[in-house]
Enzyme design. Structure first.
Site, PDB file in Angstrom:
ATOM      1  N   ARG A   1       0.837  -1.202   0.000  1.00  0.00           N
ATOM      2  CA  ARG A   1       0.000   0.000   0.000  1.00  0.00           C
ATOM      3  C   ARG A   1       0.872   1.252   0.000  1.00  0.00           C
ATOM      4  NH1 ARG A   1      -4.565   0.018   4.407  1.00  0.00           N
ATOM      5  NH2 ARG A   1      -5.263   1.782   3.115  1.00  0.00           N
TER       6      ARG A   1
ATOM      7  N   CYS B   1      -0.692   6.328   9.218  1.00  0.00           N
ATOM      8  CA  CYS B   1      -1.088   5.073   8.578  1.00  0.00           C
ATOM      9  C   CYS B   1      -2.172   5.430   7.571  1.00  0.00           C
ATOM     10  CB  CYS B   1      -1.566   4.054   9.617  1.00  0.00           C
ATOM     11  SG  CYS B   1      -2.864   4.669  10.710  1.00  0.00           S
TER      12      CYS B   1
END
Length: 278
Positions: free
Chosen positions: A178, A234
Site C-alpha cells: 500500500r 497510517c
C-alpha cells in the site's frame, strides 16, 4: 505498557487495585463482528468499546476516516464504564491487533497513564485455558476528567511544513504494497505522503500476535534517531498506534500521531502522493 495474561489473571483473582478490562475487537470489513464476538464470549468482567462508535469521532470531508473522538464525549463514555484516573485499564483485541493500541494511545492522550495492552490478546487468554463469560457487566459510574496532551498529535499543516523542512521523521505504518501504491483497497488514490518512510505495523509483533521483545524492536527501528521528532501515520490513525507503542517501549520520547493520516492527506485534491520507497 504491556500486561501478560498471567498477570491479568492474578490481578483479577486478587482484586488488585481498581481494574477495568476493555474488549475492542473489531473488523474493518465487518463492523458488527467485534461486538458479536464480545457477546458470544469475552474475558470475565470486560466491557466493550467500538472503534467507529466509541474510539473515533464523526467522519467529515477532511480529518480522515477515523478522526479522534470529542474529548468530553469520550471522557463521559470512560466514566460510564467505571474508569477514572485511579483505574487500571487493560485493553485487548483478538490477538494484538491495531485496535487495542488505538485505545491505549487514546487513554495516554487523555492523560491516563495506568493503561496496558494485554500481550497476545483474547486468543492468548483462551489458549492458556482461562474462563470466558457471556455476562455483560456494569460498573459504578465515575467522573473521568480529561487532561488532553495536544503535544501527542500533529495536523496536516505540520505535515506540509515537514515536507519542506524535513525536521521530523514521518512514518507510514501501512503494508509495503500500500505504501508503494501497488494496491489500495480503501482509498481513491494509491501511494503515500511524500517523505514518509515505511515501517509496517505488524512487524512489531510475532505471528501469534505477541509483542516482540525490546532488543528486537531496537534493531527494527535502529535507523531512527532517538533524539528526532517522530510522526507516525497510517491510513486513518489506527494502525499507527502499535508503532507508537513499540517506539515508546524502547525509549523514544518525541513520538506523535498524525490522526488523519493518509486518508486526511488525500482528502485535499492538491496534495500529491508518492509511490517510490523513501
Amino acid at each position: 505498557m504491556l500486561m501478560r495474561v498471567e498477570q491479568l489473571v492474578d490481578r483479577l483473582n486478587n482484586h488488585e487495585d481498581e481494574t477495568v478490562v476493555v474488549d475492542v475487537r473489531f473488523q474493518l470489513n465487518d463492523t458488527d463482528a467485534g461486538r458479536k464476538a464480545y457477546v458470544e464470549g469475552h474475558i470475565p468482567g470486560a466491557v466493550y468499546l467500538d472503534l467507529n462508535k466509541d474510539l473515533s469521532g464523526e467522519v467529515q470531508k477532511h480529518g480522515g476516516n477515523h478522526p479522534l473522538p470529542d474529548s468530553n464525549e469520550f471522557s463521559s463514555k470512560l466514566g460510564e464504564i467505571g474508569i477514572d484516573h485511579g483505574t487500571t485499564v487493560v485493553v485487548y483485541d483478538q490477538q494484538n491487533d491495531m485496535f487495542a493500541s488505538r485505545l491505549w494511545w487514546l487513554l495516554q492522550y487523555m492523560g491516563h497513564e495506568k493503561v496496558y495492552v494485554l500481550d497476545g490478546g483474547y486468543q492468548c487468554w483462551v489458549k492458556q485455558g482461562n474462563k470466558v463469560s457471556v455476562e455483560i457487566p456494569t460498573y459504578a459510574k465515575k467522573n473521568f476528567i480529561p487532561k488532553v496532551n495536544e503535544d501527542e498529535v500533529v495536523d496536516i499543516r505540520k505535515i506540509k511544513e515537514n515536507i519542506m523542512s524535513s525536521n521530523a521523521v514521518l512514518i507510514d505504518s501501512r503494508s509495503k504494497e500500500r505504501y508503494l501504491g501497488k494496491v489500495e483497497p480503501l482509498y481513491a488514490k494509491a501511494g503515500h505522503i511524500p517523505g514518509a518512510r515505511n515501517f509496517f505495523w505488524k512487524e512489531v509483533l510475532h505471528e501469534d500476535g505477541s509483542w516482540k521483545d525490546e532488543d528486537t524492536l531496537k534493531e527494527h527501528f535502529s535507523s531512527l534517531d532517538k533524539g528526532a521528532e517522530i510522526i507516525v501515520s497510517c491510513g486513518s490513525g489506527v494502525s499507527a498506534c502499535p508503532n507508537i507503542l513499540a517506539l515508546k517501549r524502547i525509549g523514544f520520547t518525541n513520538v506523535k500521531l498524525y490522526p488523519g493520516s493518509y486518508s486526511d492527506w488525500i482528502s485535499y485534491e492538491e496534495n500529491r502522493v508518492e509511490t517510490k520507497d523513501e
